[in-house]
Design an enzyme around this catalytic site. Structure first.
Site, short mmCIF file in Angstrom:
data_model
loop_
_atom_site.label_atom_id
_atom_site.label_comp_id
_atom_site.label_asym_id
_atom_site.label_seq_id
_atom_site.Cartn_x
_atom_site.Cartn_y
_atom_site.Cartn_z
N ASP A 21 18.75 36.56 38.25
CA ASP A 21 18.83 37.42 39.45
C ASP A 21 18.70 38.90 39.14
O ASP A 21 19.27 39.74 39.83
CB ASP A 21 20.16 37.18 40.20
CG ASP A 21 20.33 35.73 40.59
OD1 ASP A 21 19.31 35.08 40.86
OD2 ASP A 21 21.48 35.26 40.64
N HIS A 49 13.92 33.75 43.89
CA HIS A 49 13.27 35.04 43.62
C HIS A 49 12.94 35.70 44.96
O HIS A 49 12.16 35.17 45.74
CB HIS A 49 12.00 34.83 42.78
CG HIS A 49 12.29 34.23 41.43
ND1 HIS A 49 11.31 33.86 40.55
CD2 HIS A 49 13.46 33.94 40.81
CE1 HIS A 49 11.88 33.38 39.45
NE2 HIS A 49 13.17 33.41 39.59
N PRO A 307 28.91 34.39 46.01
CA PRO A 307 29.06 35.78 45.56
C PRO A 307 28.80 35.87 44.06
O PRO A 307 29.26 35.01 43.30
CB PRO A 307 30.52 36.13 45.88
CG PRO A 307 31.18 34.88 46.32
CD PRO A 307 30.16 33.83 46.55
N GLY A 416 13.67 50.24 39.13
CA GLY A 416 13.79 49.85 40.53
C GLY A 416 14.80 50.73 41.24
O GLY A 416 15.92 50.93 40.75
N GLY A 418 15.18 50.38 44.83
CA GLY A 418 15.36 49.81 46.17
C GLY A 418 14.69 48.43 46.20
O GLY A 418 14.00 48.04 45.26
#
Ligand code: GDP
Ligand code: IMO
Ligand code: MG
Length: 427
Positions: A21, A49, A307, A416, A418
């Site tokens: 992830d 993904h 979570p 990255g 955002g």
């Protein structure tokens, strides 16, 4: 186009470098514009993904390049395929206006995940009491177990239905001999598979030969890994791992491409760390800040909705990951999520009984009793989500990235900031 794109070459690979992830899907989607073929090579529908373009799409089995019409996608021999999930994904894409026709090839050597694999995944987890792995219950472990036990069912077998049926019946009987009788409507499942077989027939192919032929014609290939380095069956936090090699070797074997043909390998690394499921996580945060990062980062499983556990960036894990998979460049993801955290910590080493450890230990009992050393970095408060150039990042964000780069001894070519495609700095 910046140098990092130029250096990718004709065959590149994207791998998760922590516990999954990390944001693989997003970079696969971005780089799919530059490659002709996108090939998934490991894992199964345990993967989730996510890409935002700007609406959200989650891929479990289909390569994340599928949104780019005109690109060809491959599911390699190393993937374990749950066919109903795959077909559902194809239907969802078609319904959202993406034509998938003649754009997907599935390896005839890929193993099939049947619903009894999912059932057994559940039974195995239930029998483990307090020692559950926290699997995604997608039947991954049992399907790979069949593969190495050499009684797995492969895609090509689906094309000779009588033989397929006999083998599936035999395998269900075998599982029942291990786990006792359990309720299971195999006849209903087989009736469905008869229909699936006809729909899949045109997609099933010798995909490694296909990839080699395409390469000979000058085409370029992006290999999409799944899961993450620390979930690798050999190098991860065994037994709290998945059941395949999520590192570079597994991803090459999983699509039948020789190691010496790979031109680049991109490690996807979150600017902090997350893990979903049970198992060791030395830099985990057990406080309100961990919860804040979970909320800011939307850290809920893309496959199971669970979570995700959150913690600091762990350079010991990252260095180990760089050593095993040899990334030519790294995509540091989700730097924006750390905006507003006053002091950032990076785990730099582990000690056991007062002695510094050389590497991430194999023995989980040792891991249970380590001291983690951290260094502190001042955070930043400015919104970085629209920044396009590294030099425009706040000074403390630049320092944080450069320090990670120094610790992992690998260039960070993408950052990255955002969720969306355009929220990626390259350098
Ligand atoms: P994967 O399994 O490695 O493809 O990653 P997941 O899709 O499971 O989880 C990564 C999540 O982070 C997804 O929701 C992405 O949309 C999101 N994401 C990826 N990169 C960034 C980033 O740079 N910033 C933010 N805020 N979100 C990101
Ligand atoms: P992507 O590709 C995060 C974890 C599960 C569990 C362990 C074993 O989206 O990064 P399994 O179902 O494979 O037997 O579960 O591995 N796991 C992942 N965690 N991302 C993934 O994939 C994962 N695939 C497996 O949570 O702890
Ligand atoms: Mg995921």
């Amino acid at each position: 186009m910046s140098q990092v794109y130029e250096n990718l070459g004709k065959i590149s690979m994207i791998l998760g470098s922590q516990w999954g992830d990390e944001g693989k899907g997003k970079l696969v989607d971005i780089l799919s514009m530059k490659f002709d073929i996108i090939a998934r090579s490991t894992g199964g529908a345990n993967a989730g993904h996510t890409i935002y373009i700007p609406e959200k799409h989650v891929f479990h089995l289909i390569p994340s390049g599928m949104m780019h019409e005109g690109k060809l996608c491959v599911i390699g021999n190393g993937v374990v395929v749950h066919i109903p999930t795959l077909l559902e994904e194809l239907d969802t894409l078609e319904n959202s206006g993406i034509s998938t026709e003649r754009r997907l090839k599935i390896s005839d050597r890929a193993h099939i995940v049947l619903d009894y694999h999912k059932k057994v995944d559940e039974l195995q987890e239930d029998s483990k009491g307090g020692k559950k792995v926290g699997t995604t219950k997608r039947g991954i472990g049992p399907a790979y177990t069949d593969k190495v036990r050499r009684n797995g069912v492969r895609m090509h077998e689906l094309l000779e239905f009588d033989k397929f049926e006999a083998k599936v019946r035999e395998n269900l009987a075998l599982f029942k001999s291990f786990y006792g009788d359990f309720e299971y409507d195999l006849d209903a499942e087989l009736a469905q598979y008869k229909e699936y077989a006809e729909r899949l027939r045109p997609m099933i192919a010798d995909t490694s030969t296909y990839l080699h032929n395409q390469l000979a014609e000058g085409k370029t290939i992006l290999i999409e890994g799944a899961n993450g380095m620390m979930l690798d069956i050999d190098h991860g936090t065994y037994p709290f791992v998945t059941s395949s090699n999520a590192t570079v070797g597994g991803a090459l074997a999983g699509c039948g491409i020789p190691a010496l043909k790979l031109n680049s390998c991109i490690g996807i690394m979150k600017a902090y760390t997350t893990r979903v499921g049970a198992g060791p996580f030395p830099s985990e945060l057990h406080d309100a800040l961990g919860e804040q990062i979970r909320e800011q980062g939307g850290e809920y499983g893309a496959t199971t909705g669970r979570p995700r556990r959150c913690g600091w960036f762990d350079a010991v894990v990252a260095q180990y990951s760089c050593r095993i998979s040899g990334y030519s460049t790294v995509n540091l993801t989700k730097l924006d999520v750390l905006t507003g955290v006053p002091t950032l910590k990076i785990a730099t080493s582990y000690s056991h009984n007062g002695e510094k450890l050389e590497n991430f230990p194999a023995n989980l009992d040792i891991l249970d009793n380590i001291e983690v050393e951290y260094e502190d970095h001042e955070g930043w408060t400015e919104d970085i989500s629209e920044i396009k150039d590294f030099d425009d990042l706040p000074e403390n964000a630049q320092k944080y990235v450069k320090r990670i780069e120094e610790l992992i001894e690998t260039p960070i070519g993408f950052i990255g900031v955002g969720m969306k495609r355009e929220q990626m700095i390259d350098r």
